[in-house]
Design a protein around this motif. Structure first.
Motif, PDB file in Angstrom:
ATOM      1  N   LYS A 296      33.124  31.326  26.935  1.00 55.16           N
ATOM      2  CA  LYS A 296      32.727  31.649  28.314  1.00 55.16           C
ATOM      3  C   LYS A 296      32.021  30.405  28.834  1.00 55.16           C
TER       4      LYS A 296
ATOM      5  N   GLU B 152      43.426  44.617  29.300  1.00 49.75           N
ATOM      6  CA  GLU B 152      43.628  45.865  28.567  1.00 49.75           C
ATOM      7  C   GLU B 152      45.126  46.155  28.397  1.00 49.75           C
TER       8      GLU B 152
ATOM      9  N   GLY C 291      36.570  34.938  31.468  1.00 50.32           N
ATOM     10  CA  GLY C 291      35.683  35.353  32.564  1.00 50.32           C
ATOM     11  C   GLY C 291      35.257  34.202  33.445  1.00 50.32           C
TER      12      GLY C 291
ATOM     13  N   PHE D  83      50.711  38.981  25.014  1.00 51.27           N
ATOM     14  CA  PHE D  83      50.333  37.616  25.369  1.00 51.27           C
ATOM     15  C   PHE D  83      50.179  36.757  24.102  1.00 51.27           C
TER      16      PHE D  83
ATOM     17  N   GLN E 131      23.319  49.190  37.562  1.00 54.04           N
ATOM     18  CA  GLN E 131      23.517  48.763  38.956  1.00 54.04           C
ATOM     19  C   GLN E 131      23.771  50.023  39.770  1.00 54.04           C
TER      20      GLN E 131
ATOM     21  N   GLN F 200      32.458  28.105  37.701  1.00 60.71           N
ATOM     22  CA  GLN F 200      32.620  27.646  36.317  1.00 60.71           C
ATOM     23  C   GLN F 200      33.962  26.964  36.084  1.00 60.71           C
TER      24      GLN F 200
ATOM     25  N   HIS G 277      19.565  29.523  39.648  1.00 61.14           N
ATOM     26  CA  HIS G 277      19.376  30.903  40.075  1.00 61.14           C
ATOM     27  C   HIS G 277      18.958  31.771  38.877  1.00 61.14           C
TER      28      HIS G 277
ATOM     29  N   LEU H 269      47.097  42.158  25.824  1.00 56.63           N
ATOM     30  CA  LEU H 269      46.813  40.927  25.099  1.00 56.63           C
ATOM     31  C   LEU H 269      47.706  40.748  23.872  1.00 56.63           C
TER      32      LEU H 269
ATOM     33  N   GLU I  10      43.790  41.972  34.464  1.00 58.82           N
ATOM     34  CA  GLU I  10      42.984  42.448  33.344  1.00 58.82           C
ATOM     35  C   GLU I  10      43.757  42.396  32.026  1.00 58.82           C
TER      36      GLU I  10
ATOM     37  N   ASP J 132      28.776  48.156  36.378  1.00 59.95           N
ATOM     38  CA  ASP J 132      29.915  48.782  37.045  1.00 59.95           C
ATOM     39  C   ASP J 132      30.421  47.711  37.984  1.00 59.95           C
TER      40      ASP J 132
ATOM     41  N   ALA K  77      44.209  28.791  27.352  1.00 56.74           N
ATOM     42  CA  ALA K  77      44.488  29.688  28.485  1.00 56.74           C
ATOM     43  C   ALA K  77      43.180  29.965  29.212  1.00 56.74           C
TER      44      ALA K  77
ATOM     45  N   ASP L  98      29.387  47.429  41.350  1.00 61.65           N
ATOM     46  CA  ASP L  98      27.931  47.308  41.452  1.00 61.65           C
ATOM     47  C   ASP L  98      27.263  48.664  41.533  1.00 61.65           C
TER      48      ASP L  98
ATOM     49  N   ARG M 106      35.653  50.077  36.922  1.00 66.36           N
ATOM     50  CA  ARG M 106      36.183  48.903  37.650  1.00 66.36           C
ATOM     51  C   ARG M 106      36.809  49.353  38.959  1.00 66.36           C
TER      52      ARG M 106
ATOM     53  N   LEU N 174      38.969  43.540  23.028  1.00 63.60           N
ATOM     54  CA  LEU N 174      40.429  43.680  23.117  1.00 63.60           C
ATOM     55  C   LEU N 174      41.121  42.956  21.956  1.00 63.60           C
TER      56      LEU N 174
ATOM     57  N   PRO O 216      36.419  32.383  46.612  1.00 60.11           N
ATOM     58  CA  PRO O 216      37.864  32.562  46.494  1.00 60.11           C
ATOM     59  C   PRO O 216      38.160  33.945  45.928  1.00 60.11           C
TER      60      PRO O 216
ATOM     61  N   LEU P 152      39.566  30.528  27.570  1.00 56.68           N
ATOM     62  CA  LEU P 152      38.393  30.362  28.433  1.00 56.68           C
ATOM     63  C   LEU P 152      38.261  31.656  29.221  1.00 56.68           C
TER      64      LEU P 152
HETATM   65  C1  B12 Z   1      28.259  41.519  35.453  1.00 55.51           C
HETATM   66  C2  B12 Z   1      28.418  40.365  36.409  1.00 55.51           C
HETATM   67  C3  B12 Z   1      27.631  39.271  36.192  1.00 55.51           C
HETATM   68  C4  B12 Z   1      26.746  39.153  34.971  1.00 55.51           C
HETATM   69  C5  B12 Z   1      27.582  38.770  33.731  1.00 55.51           C
HETATM   70  C6  B12 Z   1      28.733  37.807  34.008  1.00 55.51           C
HETATM   71  C7  B12 Z   1      30.019  38.118  33.246  1.00 55.51           C
HETATM   72  N1  B12 Z   1      31.159  37.781  33.801  1.00 55.51           N
HETATM   73  O1  B12 Z   1      30.025  38.645  32.180  1.00 55.51           O
HETATM   74  C8  B12 Z   1      25.736  38.082  35.444  1.00 55.51           C
HETATM   75  C9  B12 Z   1      24.544  38.790  36.004  1.00 55.51           C
HETATM   76  C10 B12 Z   1      25.301  37.054  34.402  1.00 55.51           C
HETATM   77  C11 B12 Z   1      26.494  37.427  36.582  1.00 55.51           C
HETATM   78  C12 B12 Z   1      26.098  36.234  37.104  1.00 55.51           C
HETATM   79  C13 B12 Z   1      26.767  35.604  38.114  1.00 55.51           C
HETATM   80  N2  B12 Z   1      27.783  36.105  38.841  1.00 55.51           N
HETATM   81 CO1  B12 Z   1      28.600  37.791  38.481  1.00 55.51          CO
HETATM   82  N3  B12 Z   1      29.426  39.466  38.332  1.00 55.51           N
HETATM   83  C14 B12 Z   1      29.315  40.411  37.464  1.00 55.51           C
HETATM   84  C15 B12 Z   1      30.266  41.554  37.829  1.00 55.51           C
HETATM   85  C16 B12 Z   1      29.509  42.658  38.560  1.00 55.51           C
HETATM   86  C17 B12 Z   1      31.006  42.123  36.646  1.00 55.51           C
HETATM   87  C18 B12 Z   1      31.681  41.070  35.770  1.00 55.51           C
HETATM   88  C19 B12 Z   1      32.450  41.766  34.728  1.00 55.51           C
HETATM   89  O2  B12 Z   1      31.894  42.126  33.723  1.00 55.51           O
HETATM   90  N4  B12 Z   1      33.730  42.051  34.982  1.00 55.51           N
HETATM   91  C20 B12 Z   1      34.566  42.765  34.044  1.00 55.51           C
HETATM   92  C21 B12 Z   1      35.285  41.747  33.181  1.00 55.51           C
HETATM   93  C22 B12 Z   1      35.792  42.408  31.935  1.00 55.51           C
HETATM   94  O3  B12 Z   1      36.293  41.249  34.009  1.00 55.51           O
HETATM   95  P1  B12 Z   1      36.837  39.760  33.936  1.00 55.51           P
HETATM   96  O4  B12 Z   1      35.752  38.796  33.762  1.00 55.51           O
HETATM   97  O5  B12 Z   1      37.737  39.550  35.074  1.00 55.51           O
HETATM   98  O6  B12 Z   1      37.698  39.786  32.572  1.00 55.51           O
HETATM   99  C23 B12 Z   1      38.910  40.547  32.425  1.00 55.51           C
HETATM  100  C24 B12 Z   1      40.168  39.796  32.851  1.00 55.51           C
HETATM  101  O7  B12 Z   1      39.926  38.810  33.823  1.00 55.51           O
HETATM  102  C25 B12 Z   1      40.718  39.249  31.596  1.00 55.51           C
HETATM  103  N5  B12 Z   1      40.297  37.923  31.180  1.00 55.51           N
HETATM  104  C26 B12 Z   1      39.142  37.280  31.436  1.00 55.51           C
HETATM  105  N6  B12 Z   1      39.151  36.084  30.890  1.00 55.51           N
HETATM  106  C27 B12 Z   1      40.311  35.939  30.240  1.00 55.51           C
HETATM  107  C28 B12 Z   1      40.807  34.867  29.520  1.00 55.51           C
HETATM  108  C29 B12 Z   1      42.088  34.956  28.978  1.00 55.51           C
HETATM  109  C30 B12 Z   1      42.641  33.821  28.245  1.00 55.51           C
HETATM  110  C31 B12 Z   1      42.829  36.153  29.131  1.00 55.51           C
HETATM  111  C32 B12 Z   1      44.169  36.262  28.524  1.00 55.51           C
HETATM  112  C33 B12 Z   1      42.318  37.222  29.846  1.00 55.51           C
HETATM  113  C34 B12 Z   1      41.068  37.104  30.412  1.00 55.51           C
HETATM  114  O8  B12 Z   1      40.345  40.166  30.609  1.00 55.51           O
HETATM  115  C35 B12 Z   1      39.114  40.798  30.951  1.00 55.51           C
HETATM  116  C36 B12 Z   1      39.250  42.258  30.596  1.00 55.51           C
HETATM  117  O9  B12 Z   1      40.231  42.861  31.371  1.00 55.51           O
HETATM  118  C37 B12 Z   1      31.284  40.799  38.728  1.00 55.51           C
HETATM  119  C38 B12 Z   1      32.066  41.664  39.650  1.00 55.51           C
HETATM  120  C39 B12 Z   1      33.275  42.252  38.940  1.00 55.51           C
HETATM  121  N7  B12 Z   1      33.791  43.290  39.479  1.00 55.51           N
HETATM  122  O10 B12 Z   1      33.777  41.794  37.927  1.00 55.51           O
HETATM  123  C40 B12 Z   1      30.423  39.710  39.350  1.00 55.51           C
HETATM  124  C41 B12 Z   1      31.081  38.381  39.660  1.00 55.51           C
HETATM  125  C42 B12 Z   1      32.009  38.021  38.522  1.00 55.51           C
HETATM  126  N8  B12 Z   1      29.950  37.445  39.682  1.00 55.51           N
HETATM  127  C43 B12 Z   1      30.046  36.537  40.591  1.00 55.51           C
HETATM  128  C44 B12 Z   1      29.102  35.500  40.783  1.00 55.51           C
HETATM  129  C45 B12 Z   1      29.339  34.593  41.969  1.00 55.51           C
HETATM  130  C46 B12 Z   1      28.027  35.300  39.903  1.00 55.51           C
HETATM  131  C47 B12 Z   1      26.971  34.200  39.962  1.00 55.51           C
HETATM  132  C48 B12 Z   1      27.485  32.818  40.307  1.00 55.51           C
HETATM  133  C49 B12 Z   1      25.851  34.599  40.899  1.00 55.51           C
HETATM  134  C50 B12 Z   1      24.655  33.642  40.869  1.00 55.51           C
HETATM  135  N9  B12 Z   1      24.231  33.112  41.967  1.00 55.51           N
HETATM  136  O11 B12 Z   1      24.069  33.330  39.901  1.00 55.51           O
HETATM  137  C51 B12 Z   1      26.401  34.234  38.526  1.00 55.51           C
HETATM  138  C52 B12 Z   1      27.053  33.219  37.576  1.00 55.51           C
HETATM  139  C53 B12 Z   1      26.259  33.126  36.300  1.00 55.51           C
HETATM  140  C54 B12 Z   1      27.021  32.958  35.048  1.00 55.51           C
HETATM  141  N10 B12 Z   1      26.614  31.946  34.288  1.00 55.51           N
HETATM  142  O12 B12 Z   1      27.934  33.706  34.703  1.00 55.51           O
HETATM  143  C55 B12 Z   1      31.307  36.713  41.400  1.00 55.51           C
HETATM  144  C56 B12 Z   1      32.365  35.681  41.012  1.00 55.51           C
HETATM  145  C57 B12 Z   1      33.300  35.379  42.147  1.00 55.51           C
HETATM  146  C58 B12 Z   1      34.054  34.135  41.942  1.00 55.51           C
HETATM  147  N11 B12 Z   1      35.212  34.035  42.562  1.00 55.51           N
HETATM  148  O13 B12 Z   1      33.616  33.238  41.290  1.00 55.51           O
HETATM  149  C59 B12 Z   1      31.713  38.197  41.087  1.00 55.51           C
HETATM  150  C60 B12 Z   1      33.200  38.496  41.088  1.00 55.51           C
HETATM  151  C61 B12 Z   1      31.012  39.127  42.099  1.00 55.51           C
HETATM  152  C62 B12 Z   1      31.298  38.804  43.553  1.00 55.51           C
HETATM  153  N12 B12 Z   1      30.260  38.421  44.234  1.00 55.51           N
HETATM  154  O14 B12 Z   1      32.365  38.866  44.098  1.00 55.51           O
HETATM  155  N13 B12 Z   1      27.517  38.189  37.004  1.00 55.51           N
END
Ligand code: B12
Ligand code: SF4
Length: 582
Positions: A12, A150, A90, A156, A284, A95, A477, A153, A148, A251, A114, A254, A205, A41, A387, A88
């Motif tokens: 990450k 689920e 999330g 993949f 949340q 990032q 932040h 993978l 996502e 959640d 990836a 949120d 979600r 997963l 974005p 890489l």
């Molecule tokens: C919890 C959360 C946080 C937590 C934990 C972060 C995390 N990602 O674990 C904390 C509080 C740390 C956080 C911080 C920030 N966050 Co935040 N956060 C969230 C939130 C509410 C949930 C994230 C999450 O757990 N999603 C569920 C996971 C499982 O989904 P996912 O990451 O997409 O992963 C899935 C798929 O994408 C896929 N996948 C992911 N990676 C990979 C890689 C490969 C190779 C493969 C095959 C599949 C795969 O598999 C996963 C399971 O299905 C989201 C909103 C949301 N609905 O997701 C915002 C969100 C991700 N955050 C956001 C932002 C902007 C931030 C901050 C920059 C805010 C700030 N000013 O500090 C910081 C960044 C800090 C950091 N270092 O991460 C934005 C990102 C938008 C963007 N386009 O960049 C979001 C989308 C909210 C929004 N405002 O729209 N966040």
């Protein structure tokens, strides 16, 4: 017996500070849910023998916010196993530049890479063409994964293992069911790198609302999908088996209060606590959760000791403009007081830079919040066209100016033009907001409210120290904060000069001591306030924010101040006021 290994390193990525160094700590403060989800997963894929009985899937997981990634070490393990990849996970927009720099180093060593997460998914969901940074990733040979993981993978991994991976995987039109999905869980050694040993899981979600600044609806869809109480119990048990019982429940809309399964989940957690599981939850929730019978009471009994509330703004005009119609400002005080009565710390996010915001209006609104709302922790963000959001798409299609450096899409930088404020004024407003909320006088008020409401003031003073100092001392932040900052000389952003050690280390030593001194001064000042509050604890303390809404002067409070901005269709106060005047 497996006689072959496929090694996957999950990373990450963090992002860069304004000097180009990776934001990284000895201990981070918030766990990565994305890392836990993808790890869970892959454990399922390994257990099910996704690559056949001959192949063992080995998984390593690293959160760069608390771990220096040993690129050479990871590469040599993958190469000596003969097959594997780097994932890489999330990766958010801010990032993505760091993710590319990590990818570049692995690709130079011939490792398959990836990338998935919100940046890839958001861009592919909303933009007509791949933006230049995703093309750059492709040019490096990095596989893009949108949507996502689920139930997908295994397929993949088989593609990667057989050398037939596609350049882009796009599952955005096919959202998996969350019920009985694999559970997010991380090994204990990864969790213990987070202060307080918190881990994370997402209970749902997708979101039915349409806030224009939000990416979630376009990536995870507008249909809500939920985990079940059985799944949550399995998550708790799997973590508790390794001594981890503190959870940041995210959640993705949120809002756990809107989770259809909130009650069975909380009942199950209450049962588990009664069996001796020392569960702690950070939930949340939204601004209407206090309206749901028993929600707050059950959340507290299930171990919730802090809630994050997406307040966003107190001006209804701004909320309407951003299509955040569900936030009803006249409910804010009752909702916050209900959490206070349950002994739960309240933490709210506030967005700066809605179109009608000016420095004066923001200053006024923050003073109003301080006076009238019993919020403990308040944090600020720049309104940012992320974005994947409608705001970004609209500006992109108009060809409007937007920040070209994706590293700055961290909600701490001005990334688009504001209709009234210049970028410099807006930055000043952001700096002022932190200083204005975290004054010594207000810290004392918040602690007095806590002491009077039965919330532990020690917990509040610790949290206020972090939130007050993070952006002002560390220039980071609080959501990205950790303990003991690391700056690795050689981990500078691609294209920036690696500083000579004779210059870097003296500078770093000075930087470290100067920052530590500022933290010490802040902590001592706040401790003094804390001791004063505890010494003359006044259980009968009451102020405007704690006064019951029936006793509050509703003609003089902030709801009345915004009465002309509350739309007619919007609920009671304005129409009541208007009706009374007629
Ligand atoms: C919890 C959360 C946080 C937590 C934990 C972060 C995390 N990602 O674990 C904390 C509080 C740390 C956080 C911080 C920030 N966050 Co935040 N956060 C969230 C939130 C509410 C949930 C994230 C999450 O757990 N999603 C569920 C996971 C499982 O989904 P996912 O990451 O997409 O992963 C899935 C798929 O994408 C896929 N996948 C992911 N990676 C990979 C890689 C490969 C190779 C493969 C095959 C599949 C795969 O598999 C996963 C399971 O299905 C989201 C909103 C949301 N609905 O997701 C915002 C969100 C991700 N955050 C956001 C932002 C902007 C931030 C901050 C920059 C805010 C700030 N000013 O500090 C910081 C960044 C800090 C950091 N270092 O991460 C934005 C990102 C938008 C963007 N386009 O960049 C979001 C989308 C909210 C929004 N405002 O729209 N966040
Ligand atoms: S900001 Fe929150 S309420 Fe609004 S659409 Fe996004 S997830 Fe839903």
């Amino acid at each position: 017996m497996s006689n072959r290994k496929f090694r996957i390193a999950l990373i990450k990525p963090s992002h860069y500070d304004d000097d180009g160094y990776v934001i990284q700590w000895r201990r981070s403060t918030i766990p990565s849910n994305s890392l836990a989800s993808v790890y869970g997963l892959l454990v399922q894929c390994a257990e099910e023998g996704a690559l056949g009985p001959e192949t063992a899937i080995e998984i390593e997981a690293y959160d760069e916010c608390n771990t220096v990634i040993d690129i050479a070490g990871v590469s040599s393990r993958i190469l000596s196993d003969g097959s594997g990849m780097v994932a890489l996970v999330g990766v958010q927009t801010n990032q993505f530049p760091r993710a590319l720099d990590i990818a570049r180093q692995f690709r130079e060593r011939g490792i398959t890479v990836a990338v998935g997460g919100f940046h890839v998914s958001g861009c592919i969901a909303m933009l007509p063409k791949l933006p230049s940074d995703l093309k750059e990733a492709q040019a490096l040979g990095v596989i893009l994964y949108a949507g996502e993981g689920e139930d997908r993978l295994a397929e993949f991994l088989r593609d990667v293992d057989s050398g037939e991976a596609k350049p882009v995987y796009n599952y955005l039109n096919d959202m998996p069911d969350m019920a009985a999905a694999a559970i997010p869980v991380l090994p204990r050694e990864v969790v213990t790198r987070v202060a307080g040993h918190y881990t994370s899981f997402d209970a749902g979600r997708g979101c039915p609302f349409q806030c224009s600044f939000c990416t979630i609806i376009n990536v995870q869809g507008r249909k809500s999908r939920y985990r079940t109480a059985d799944d949550v119990e399995a998550i708790v048990r799997a973590n508790a088996a390794q001594g981890v019982t503190r959870f940041f429940v995210t959640d993705t809309d949120d809002n756990f209060a809107r989770n259809r399964n909130w009650e069975p989940i909380l009942d199950r957690l209450i049962e588990l606590r009664e069996q001796g599981f020392r569960i702690r939850l950070l939930l949340q929730v939204d601004t209407l959760c206090h309206r749901i019978p028993h929600f707050i009471d059950k959340a507290a009994r299930a171990g919730c000791n802090a809630v994050f509330i997406g307040l966003e703004n107190i001006n209804p005009e701004s909320l309407m403009g951003a299509k955040k119609r569900q936030n009803k400002i006249w409910e804010y005080r009752d909702m916050l007081q209900a959490w206070k009565r349950a002994g739960v710390m309240t933490w709210a996010g506030y967005i700066l830079g809605f179109p009608t915001d000016t420095p004066e209006s923001i200053a006024r609104d923050i003073e109003t919040i301080k006076r009238e709302l019993p919020i403990d922790i308040l944090e600020f963000f720049f309104l940012t066209p992320l974005p994947g959001s409608e705001d970004h798409k609209v500006l992109h299609l108009k060809g409007a100016r937007m920040e070209p450096d994706m590293n700055n899409y961290d909600l701490e930088h001005a990334c688009a033009d504001h209709p009234i404020m210049s970028a410099e004024t807006w930055r000043g407003v952001y700096r002022d907001a932190w200083a204005r909320y975290y004054t010594d006088a207000h810290v004392e008020t918040v602690l007095r409210r806590a002491a009077a409401s039965g919330v532990n003031p020690k917990k509040i003073v610790d949290a206020m120290t972090v939130f007050s100092g993070s952006s002002r001392i560390e220039r980071v932040h609080p959501l990205q904060f950790g303990y003991v900052r690391r700056k690795i000389r050689t981990q500078r952003r691609h294209g920036l000069r690696i500083v000579n050690p004779l210059i870097f280390y003296p500078w770093r030593a000075y930087d470290f001591v100067a920052v530590a001194a500022k933290w010490a001064a802040l902590a001592l000042r706040y401790r003094k306030i804390y001791r004063r509050v505890v010494a003359d604890k006044d259980a009968a303390y009451v102020d405007e924010a704690l006064r019951a809404s029936t006793e509050a002067d509703r003609n003089a409070d902030f709801v009345a101040a915004f009465a002309d901005k509350i739309p007619d269709t919007y609920g009671a106060p304005k129409r009541e006021t208007a009706a009374a005047a007629e």
